[in-house]
Design a protein around this motif. Structure first.
Motif, PDB file in Angstrom:
ATOM      1  N   HIS A  42      49.929  45.553  41.557  1.00 20.42           N
ATOM      2  CA  HIS A  42      48.665  47.257  41.400  1.00 20.42           C
ATOM      3  C   HIS A  42      48.384  48.238  40.706  1.00 20.42           C
ATOM      4  CE1 HIS A  42      51.065  48.769  44.600  1.00 20.42           C
ATOM      5  NE2 HIS A  42      51.448  47.417  44.741  1.00 20.42           N
ATOM      6  N   LYS A  43      50.508  49.182  40.792  1.00 18.15           N
ATOM      7  CA  LYS A  43      50.487  50.305  40.098  1.00 18.15           C
ATOM      8  C   LYS A  43      50.019  50.993  40.598  1.00 18.15           C
ATOM      9  CE  LYS A  43      51.310  47.792  35.394  1.00 18.15           C
ATOM     10  NZ  LYS A  43      50.544  45.572  36.120  1.00 18.15           N
ATOM     11  N   MET A  44      49.863  51.074  41.594  1.00 17.27           N
ATOM     12  CA  MET A  44      49.080  52.027  42.640  1.00 17.27           C
ATOM     13  C   MET A  44      49.836  52.316  43.770  1.00 17.27           C
ATOM     14  SD  MET A  44      44.998  51.200  42.570  1.00 17.27           S
ATOM     15  CE  MET A  44      44.850  49.752  42.009  1.00 17.27           C
ATOM     16  N   GLU A  46      49.288  53.832  46.701  1.00 16.76           N
ATOM     17  CA  GLU A  46      48.195  54.231  47.538  1.00 16.76           C
ATOM     18  C   GLU A  46      48.740  51.943  48.094  1.00 16.76           C
ATOM     19  OE1 GLU A  46      47.359  54.826  44.464  1.00 16.76           O
ATOM     20  OE2 GLU A  46      46.705  56.785  45.284  1.00 16.76           O
ATOM     21  N   LEU A 351      40.513  54.427  43.813  1.00 15.85           N
ATOM     22  CA  LEU A 351      42.396  54.646  43.289  1.00 15.85           C
ATOM     23  C   LEU A 351      42.646  54.626  41.698  1.00 15.85           C
ATOM     24  CD1 LEU A 351      43.848  51.581  45.738  1.00 15.85           C
ATOM     25  CD2 LEU A 351      43.536  54.858  46.514  1.00 15.85           C
ATOM     26  N   ARG A 352      43.408  55.458  41.613  1.00 17.23           N
ATOM     27  CA  ARG A 352      43.942  55.818  40.210  1.00 17.23           C
ATOM     28  C   ARG A 352      44.435  54.928  39.685  1.00 17.23           C
ATOM     29  NH1 ARG A 352      47.105  59.143  36.749  1.00 17.23           N
ATOM     30  NH2 ARG A 352      47.955  59.392  38.548  1.00 17.23           N
ATOM     31  N   VAL A 353      44.807  53.977  38.936  1.00 17.02           N
ATOM     32  CA  VAL A 353      45.931  52.884  38.352  1.00 17.02           C
ATOM     33  C   VAL A 353      46.797  53.823  37.855  1.00 17.02           C
ATOM     34  CG1 VAL A 353      46.423  50.661  37.286  1.00 17.02           C
ATOM     35  CG2 VAL A 353      44.131  51.226  38.006  1.00 17.02           C
ATOM     36  N   ALA A 354      47.553  54.432  38.866  1.00 18.07           N
ATOM     37  CA  ALA A 354      48.483  55.125  38.434  1.00 18.07           C
ATOM     38  C   ALA A 354      50.402  54.942  37.312  1.00 18.07           C
ATOM     39  CB  ALA A 354      48.459  56.198  39.615  1.00 18.07           C
ATOM     40  N   ARG A 356      49.462  52.401  34.717  1.00 17.99           N
ATOM     41  CA  ARG A 356      49.088  51.875  34.422  1.00 17.99           C
ATOM     42  C   ARG A 356      49.220  52.422  32.619  1.00 17.99           C
ATOM     43  NH1 ARG A 356      46.864  52.719  29.644  1.00 17.99           N
ATOM     44  NH2 ARG A 356      46.993  55.405  30.089  1.00 17.99           N
TER      45      ARG A 356
END
Lengths: 360, 360
Positions: A42-44, A46, A351-354, A356
């Motif tokens: 997911h790379k997030m 959250e 949601l931002r894929v922080a 990525r």
């Protein structure tokens, strides 16, 4: 379907995510093992928090860049399941250790020796074992036990356990084959740890598991930790392996039909720049949700070309929207800056894929 | 090798880029056709400008997002080689037309009718023809001529020409097969345009070509424009087709050996998150520059696993740096935010991959 979102776009169903997260937490709890999900899927931050709140004991990252982003969000128990090499990365690791408990996996004395010179408390290391994927590590048994002894003797290093990924399980042809591979992933590591103990090195962590193997290997006596990643979203590969259904896939690419050059050919506006080439060539490696009579034929960078079964020719006219279920969710998420999140059929947030592109 | 760059990283050799750009401009000039490079390969306005300064007449983009970024940089002649659909995109197209000459390709009256309602001067359209790739378009000859007549009758639309991409040329097994496919790409379009002329519709643009076919199709009488993209960087696919050599590949992934689990197995710190799965399975689909005895076996997200030929076992120890030549440069560039640029063996600047992720 979600007219407020232009296509192509990454859409995540948070209801399905919550179910998937809860189910895997139950698998771990039922078997008395810790759950350390791999956040590469997911790379997030959250969603990592959601996993921790559901009972995960920490997270797994592949790259320092991912770990730094998760630490920025306050996550403080991280396994870096990748051999770290080079001064810039070692400096970053030292900084990361100031704000989180960090373990590192590796498979060579060279990498361990450099880590051992970091200073500070000993670096906690898991030695990676090759249980059949033939990527990193030596085979279980004596080759690994000897490697553990060699690494344990390096100053500044504490070998705390063994780690493997039965990546070859992804090629299983039957549920029985998958289950057998998964169990061996566990028993190979446990028996190797017993050999290390006879050599005088007690290992307290036996870390295994991927999404397809997790449910099987969690029950192997001696296993202490499972590290599935994909389960939070699932994908067409997991469907093929029988560990997911269309209903449990949570990350999809919303696409639009932009051409109908023949009655049977449907072209969507999402290609490898949204879906990657991962898994291409496998039957139904990408699925059109709710449209079982559409079969993906090939992707180019911006096009997905599908064929309709006889009896459905002429359906899906230009302008039709559809949800494409990717072959491999992790690498698809890595292509998007933003995920549109839906709940109960409504778009509720982005949601931002922080993490990525965090390749370093 | 470039110790100031941590790995993995995208490295672009500007000397090679300049040579490649100049050579293709010469191919166009020699054959009296215009060159409209596809910028999807580099996604950087700076390199689009270099192509224009070397003689390109305009650029090709696949997506509006790419075109907007190029227009922001002052580029004002853009072919959008993708069927546009939906109100948000039509609004953006209208805005883009305020600041650039924009042509659009498509293959259906549905898409054309929506474009025709944009208002303003007629939308210049190229009708896409299926010359064998079986992606978009109808076959050459009568099916396309009928489609052209139908689209030309739509208010607000001006059909200015025909367009194709002989994507199937990428699967050519011999140079002769490639050349024949390329020539047919041109002759199929020219003869179809002649049919349209007999129907009373004069078409002034015959737009063809990819990197492998450009040199062959540019010489077909009647062709007016070639649209190669990959040539600016080249890649292992172009090497396999015989239209590039290792020396003419300009975009590479700098990687480090992070594991040597066996004497023959070498593991680099760059996987599909840097190199994609495009082309996987083909022999030597990814190459290790200057190391012909290393053969890529498989990639995972963060790992590239290569095998060394007998006689070279034990070479490339942990810490060795190497340049990996990707199978498909375009999709690799899309994975990076930044490209490190080198000239004469020295790192001289960074360029932002401005249109990375521009999927809409």
């Amino acid at each position: 379907m979600y007219p407020e979102i232009d296509t192509p776009a990454l859409v995540i169903d948070l209801d399905v995510v919550r179910t998937n997260v809860t189910e895997m937490a139950k698998v771990a709890a039922r078997n008395g093992v810790r759950l350390r999900p791999h956040i590469k899927t997911h790379k997030m931050p959250e969603l990592a928090r959601m996993q921790l709140e559901a009972g995960a004991s920490g997270i797994t990252c592949a790259k320092l860049g991912e770990a730094e982003i998760m630490a920025d969000a306050g996550i403080d128990d991280i396994l870096l399941a990748f051999p770290l090499w080079g001064e810039p990365k070692l400096r970053r690791l030292a900084a990361l250790r100031e704000r989180a408990r960090v373990r590192v996996s590796l498979d060579s004395p060279d990498v361990a020796a450099a880590l051992g010179r970091l200073g500070g408390p000993p670096v906690e290391v898991l030695v990676e074992v090759d249980t059949g994927q033939h990527r990193l590590g030596r085979p279980p048994g004596r080759p690994t036990a000897d490697l553990v002894a060699e690494i344990a003797a390096i100053p500044g290093i504490e070998v705390v356990g063994l780690l493997t990924l039965a990546g070859h399980a992804y090629h299983s042809r039957t549920p029985g084959e998958l289950a057998a591979t998964a169990r061996r992933e566990g028993t190979d590591l446990v028996s190797t740890a017993e050999m290390c103990a006879r050599d005088g090195i007690e290992l307290r962590e036996i870390s295994v598991g991927s999404t397809p193997t997790a449910r099987h290997v969690a029950g192997v006596a001696g296993v202490t930790e499972i590290r599935p990643g994909t389960y939070i979203f699932n994908d067409a590969s997991m469907m093929r392996l029988g560990v997911a259904t269309e209903a449990t896939t949570a990350a999809r690419v919303l696409a639009t039909v932009i051409a109908r050059p023949t009655p049977e050919r449907v072209v969507f506006d999402a290609g490898t720049k949204c879906l990657t080439s991962d898994g291409s060539g496998s039957p139904d490696w990408i699925r059109v949700a709710g449209v079982p009579y559409a079969h993906m034929e090939f992707l180019n960078e911006e096009h997905a070309v599908a064929q309709l079964e006889p009896g459905h020719h002429g359906e899906l006219p230009v302008g039709t929207r559809a949800m494409l279920i990717p072959s491999h969710a992790c690498s698809v998420v890595n292509l998007f800056d933003i995920a549109h999140c839906v709940e109960d059929g409504q778009v509720i947030t982005e949601l931002r894929v922080a993490a990525r592109g965090a390749v370093r």
